[in-house]
Write an enzyme that holds these catalytic residues in place. Structure first.
Site, short mmCIF file in Angstrom:
data_model
loop_
_atom_site.label_atom_id
_atom_site.label_comp_id
_atom_site.label_asym_id
_atom_site.label_seq_id
_atom_site.Cartn_x
_atom_site.Cartn_y
_atom_site.Cartn_z
N SER A 129 0.40 -1.25 0.26
CA SER A 129 0.06 -0.21 0.09
C SER A 129 1.23 1.19 0.18
O SER A 129 0.98 1.22 -0.65
CB SER A 129 -0.88 -0.01 0.99
OG SER A 129 -1.77 1.01 1.18
N GLY B 129 3.56 1.64 2.42
CA GLY B 129 4.97 1.93 4.12
C GLY B 129 5.44 -0.52 3.94
O GLY B 129 5.17 -0.43 3.38
N GLN C 271 -2.26 -2.38 15.69
CA GLN C 271 -2.99 -3.64 14.95
C GLN C 271 -2.67 -4.89 15.43
O GLN C 271 -3.35 -6.07 15.29
CB GLN C 271 -2.21 -3.52 13.45
CG GLN C 271 -2.35 -2.47 12.84
CD GLN C 271 -2.17 -2.69 10.94
OE1 GLN C 271 -2.49 -3.95 10.67
NE2 GLN C 271 -1.98 -1.86 10.44
N HIS D 88 -3.54 -47.14 3.23
CA HIS D 88 -2.99 -46.75 2.29
C HIS D 88 -2.52 -47.44 1.49
O HIS D 88 -1.16 -47.87 1.22
CB HIS D 88 -1.72 -45.65 2.85
CG HIS D 88 -1.30 -44.90 2.34
ND1 HIS D 88 -0.40 -43.96 3.54
CD2 HIS D 88 -0.79 -44.31 1.00
CE1 HIS D 88 0.04 -43.00 2.87
NE2 HIS D 88 -0.15 -43.00 1.67
N LYS E 270 30.74 -33.70 -12.76
CA LYS E 270 31.96 -33.59 -10.95
C LYS E 270 31.38 -32.81 -11.07
O LYS E 270 31.19 -31.56 -10.55
CB LYS E 270 32.77 -33.27 -11.70
CG LYS E 270 33.89 -33.52 -10.64
CD LYS E 270 34.80 -33.72 -9.84
CE LYS E 270 35.89 -34.11 -8.56
NZ LYS E 270 35.44 -33.84 -7.37
N ASP F 135 30.43 -31.47 -7.31
CA ASP F 135 30.72 -30.76 -6.26
C ASP F 135 29.32 -30.47 -4.89
O ASP F 135 29.71 -29.70 -4.07
CB ASP F 135 30.53 -28.81 -6.68
CG ASP F 135 31.90 -28.28 -5.41
OD1 ASP F 135 32.73 -28.49 -5.01
OD2 ASP F 135 31.44 -26.74 -6.11
#
Length: 836
Positions: free
Chosen positions: A180, A182, A236, A344, A539, A541
């Site tokens: 808005s 700030g 707030q 499941h 390779k 790393d």
């Protein structure tokens, strides 16, 4: 996008979507479809900041309008009568009557709110308790609102002053450009703070900053005092007020977002508010700068609470499973605790057995379900605690996610508890009327391990609680899953010449094959001797890891032989999808930069963690991938005697259904092209391998050659030189060595490449290793005169320019510790000292 109505399935929920082409932001032409897309994609970052909080909305059904003709806006607390029944809601009494506020804990709910043009989502700084009551304030917010003549730059200056005060109080603030005018500052509050306390704290903070900076700051709400000043709105934090939620859109002329920012961004003179496309791009690049305020403020429950493991294994945007902290959807409170048994259909069928205890569902996976007779015991493996909301969950978890498959409730009800100990639980369960369980007295007895992954026996007691004989039940049979095709992995290539192998493999069977350092020219000559074309791999790393797959779970072992399974739950606590047969694989654990480049320094944040909360937090911040390049065993057969090209074929077959974090990178047949590509991608280098060679466990052979772009060297830390100036509290440099035939040979000082965090962490690690004896040979007197010696037990890795003729590293720069490697394995790696 089509503008016509359609019914879509999102996260297992059906939702009618209309008018996707309707323009909600006329100045930018942004449509409802784009708004829905934004909220869908931002959900993993947004949901943790709103879950469990009542949502107040601002709706623009006809769009936000323009500066000259603002659109009609509705301020909505009550959920619309036509809202889907699955949208969670909570009643809050008002003077005008009770209103049902929506709760946002999943993607379908976010999409519904966007469908009805709820552009702005506002929430309070408190969450509901598990009983559905208003809880304590868990975070504090300061709204920095610029008055006439001020803007974001002035708000950023005030935010910096507030940061100093909050930090002095032990509170870490997080800035949000509000979308808005700030900036909002959020910080987690200690447990037990009422909203009245939070308001009082915020008010005193505002007054203190105003007293120090009266020319720019005002804490009074009077508009007459705001010219040329920034209002710190502390109000707030009132329990009845709300603030725009982080990552919410704004109903402005453009689709601006309340966007969490870094403190470095607030220093930018060009600081501005961000549009939704900017926020989505940042999400991919840096994630959520205020992630530690997610779920519960400060991440307390997410990282340390009983549900930390559950949270770490799931992403709200990818699975319809419930997000912890949403009090609705929980079964109504009764005098007896609840249980649920869920069928499941994941990669392997099992039943999830869950008992309510201490506010969560303590859970076990039972491959054969509840035993139908006291004459048999069924294995039960303890899993992570689940939130109470899971008691009503049914749906399909997407493939590739943890627990992917269809979940249905087999039976549920209440139970009477007789005993709950760490190693034994006895209870009488009573399921639904007419359900498959009936009333039965069961015991759970722990047989091995502790906590998650511990093994238990699920036993049907011979008698009921009164001592009367219990009748047998019906054997447990799976329900039909007609709508779920069976997951049948393709058969792997049969290793016709591979011998049988015991399972699980012994420690010696997990020692990885090692490579010899080389140059591009020497590697090209070797490839020609092998009969070409070249076999070239990237390779990566990272750190080496041998993976043991038992058909459902992956375990990881470092090169040293130490098990590191617990450090990488995103790989080991999920169904990795490597098929139904056992396997031993070889690969590299890799952390990626936002641009996709592997980064060893980034991986450092994961390599030494032990606390579950730390591991869960870093797994979200820095997820790790497992790049596979070899297979040592499969389906009980030792494959190491087979040539590499045959092993590779088996590896590709068994990984065809692997999750996204487990990858088999490509092989190249042109060494020069691979080197050029790896350099462009800023990789560490390439590996050149003999495709006809066997796998030799634990040996360094010339069948694997490594060619690096950047020179790196493993070293052993043996001393500390005290720091001066800005480093007076840590150290100036490390004295390092490389073993040779005579002992640990001095190789120089490493004083650059350390972050402040690394300096402090290393000092803590090295201090217990202090010794009065110099463990190295060849240390110059100038370097030794003020050295603090340490026992040579830690291996590190450095970048360097070259070795001097005397064996000293030129321009070494710190890369990180290598806990996966013992000092005895360190050797000088430059090509001049090795033979290809």
């Amino acid at each position: 996008m089509s503008g016509g109505p359609s019914t879509v399935s999102i996260g297992g929920r059906r939702l009618r979507i209309t008018n996707l082409d309707k323009v909600l932001y006329p100045d930018t032409g942004t449509t409802k479809g784009e708004v829905i897309d934004y909220y869908t994609r931002i959900a993993p970052l947004l949901i943790p900041h709103v879950v469990g909080r009542p949502v107040t909305r601002k709706r623009w059904p006809e769009g936000v309008g323009t500066e000259d003709d603002p659109g009609m806006v509705f301020f909505a607390k009550d959920l619309e009568p036509g809202a889907p029944s699955w949208v969670k809601r909570v009643p809050i009494p008002h003077s005008t009557g009770t209103k049902a506020y929506p709760l946002v804990g999943d993607v379908p709910t976010l999409v519904y709110l966007a469908q009805v043009a709820s552009l702005e989502l506002h929430v309070p700084q408190w969450r509901f308790t598990p009983a559905g009551e208003r809880g304590f304030a868990d975070r504090l917010v300061l709204d920095l609102d610029p008055g006439p003549g001020t803007g974001l730059r002035e708000c950023a200056a005030v935010a910096a002053w507030a940061r100093t005060l909050l930090s002095d109080m032990g509170l870490e603030p997080f800035p949000v450009t509000s979308g808005s005018k700030g900036i909002h500052l959020y910080t987690a509050l200690p447990d037990g703070q009422t909203t009245e306390n939070a308001s009082a704290i915020a008010k005193e903070l505002a007054r203190a900053i105003e007293a120090d900076h009266p020319d720019l700051v005002v804490s009074s709400m009077k508009k007459t005092e705001r010219q040329g000043r920034v209002l710190i709105d502390w109000s707030q934090n009132n329990g009845s007020k709300t603030t725009i939620a982080p990552y919410s859109l704004r109903g402005r002329t453009e689709p601006i977002v309340a966007a969490p920012r870094t403190w470095e961004e607030l220093d930018d003179p060009e600081l501005r508010h961000l549009r939704f496309e900017d926020v989505l791009e940042r999400m991919e690049r840096i994630g959520d700068p205020m992630a530690s305020l997610g779920y519960h403020a400060g991440g307390r429950e997410a990282e340390e609470g009983p549900l930390s493991s559950y949270i770490a294994k799931r992403s709200a945007s990818k699975t319809p499973e419930p997000v912890p902290g949403n009090p609705l959807g929980r079964p109504p409170h009764t005098d007896l605790p609840i249980f649920v048994i869920q069928e499941h259909h994941a990669s392997r069928l099992h039943w999830d057995f869950r008992l309510e205890h201490d506010g969560v569902l303590v859970s076990w996976a039972v491959p054969r379900g509840v035993p139908h007779s006291y004459k048999r015991n069924n294995l039960a493996v303890m899993t992570e605690d689940h939130p109470m909301e899971y008691a009503t969950f049914e749906g399909t978890i997407p493939a590739g996610e943890y627990g992917g498959g269809t979940v249905t409730i087999w039976d549920d009800g209440r139970y009477e508890l007789e005993k709950w100990r760490d190693d034994e639980i006895i209870a009488t369960l009573e399921g639904r009327p007419g359900g498959p369980l009936g009333r039965v007295r069961l015991a759970l007895i722990r047989t091995e391990g502790e906590g998650e992954k511990s093994s238990w026996l699920l036993h049907r007691m011979k008698t009921d609680a009164a001592g009367h004989p219990q009748p047998d039940g019906d054997p447990v049979e799976p329900s039909a899953q007609a709508d779920e095709p069976a997951r049948t992995p393709p058969p792997p290539r049969a290793p016709t010449s591979a011998p049988e192998m015991s399972w699980p493999p012994a420690a010696d069977a997990l020692r990885p094959m090692l490579a010899t350092n080389s140059t591009a020219a020497l590697a090209a000559q070797a490839a020609a001797r092998w009969g070409g074309p070249a076999w070239v791999e990237g390779k990566w790393d990272g750190i080496r890891a041998v993976g043991v797959w038992d058909g459902s779970r992956l375990r990881l072992y470092a090169r040293s032989g130490n098990e590191i399974t617990h450090r990488y739950p995103e790989l080991t606590d999920v169904e990795a999808g490597l098929g139904a047969e056992t396997a031993v694989v070889d690969g590299e654990l890799v952390a990626l930069e936002p641009d996709g480049r592997p980064s060893f320094p980034l991986l450092q944040t994961r390599m030494n963690l032990e606390r579950p909360g730390d591991i869960a937090r870093e797994a979200r911040r820095t997820p790790v991938r497992y790049y596979l390049f070899d297979v040592l065993a499969h389906d009980g057969h030792d494959l190491t005697g087979l040539p590499l090209d045959e092993r590779r074929g088996i590896l590709e077959t068994l990984s065809v259904d692997a999750i996204g974090a487990v990858t088999v990178p490509p092989v190249f047949d042109d060494l020069d092209a691979a080197l050029e590509s790896s350099a462009q991608l800023r990789l560490e280098g390439v590996m050149v391998k003999d495709p006809h060679a066997p796998y030799v466990r634990g040996a360094r052979t010339e069948s694997w050659l490594k060619v690096k772009h950047t020179r790196t060297q493993e070293v052993v830390i043996a001393g500390i030189r005290p720091g001066k100036g800005g480093r007076s509290g840590t150290f100036g440099s490390l004295l390092v060595g490389i073993p040779d035939d005579e002992g640990l040979r001095y190789a120089g000082r490493v004083g650059t490449g350390f972050s402040d965090r690394a300096l402090a962490s290393l000092l803590r690690t090295l201090t217990p290793l202090r010794t009065d004896e110099n463990p190295m040979i060849g240390v110059p007197s100038l370097d030794a005169r003020d050295a603090l010696w340490v026992r040579p037990e830690l291996v590190a890795e450095v970048e360097y320019g070259e070795f001097t003729p005397g064996g000293i590293l030129r321009h070494p720069r710190w890369r990180g510790l290598r806990p996966d490697k013992p000092p005895a394995d360190v050797r000088r790696e430059d090509a001049a000292s090795t033979r290809a």
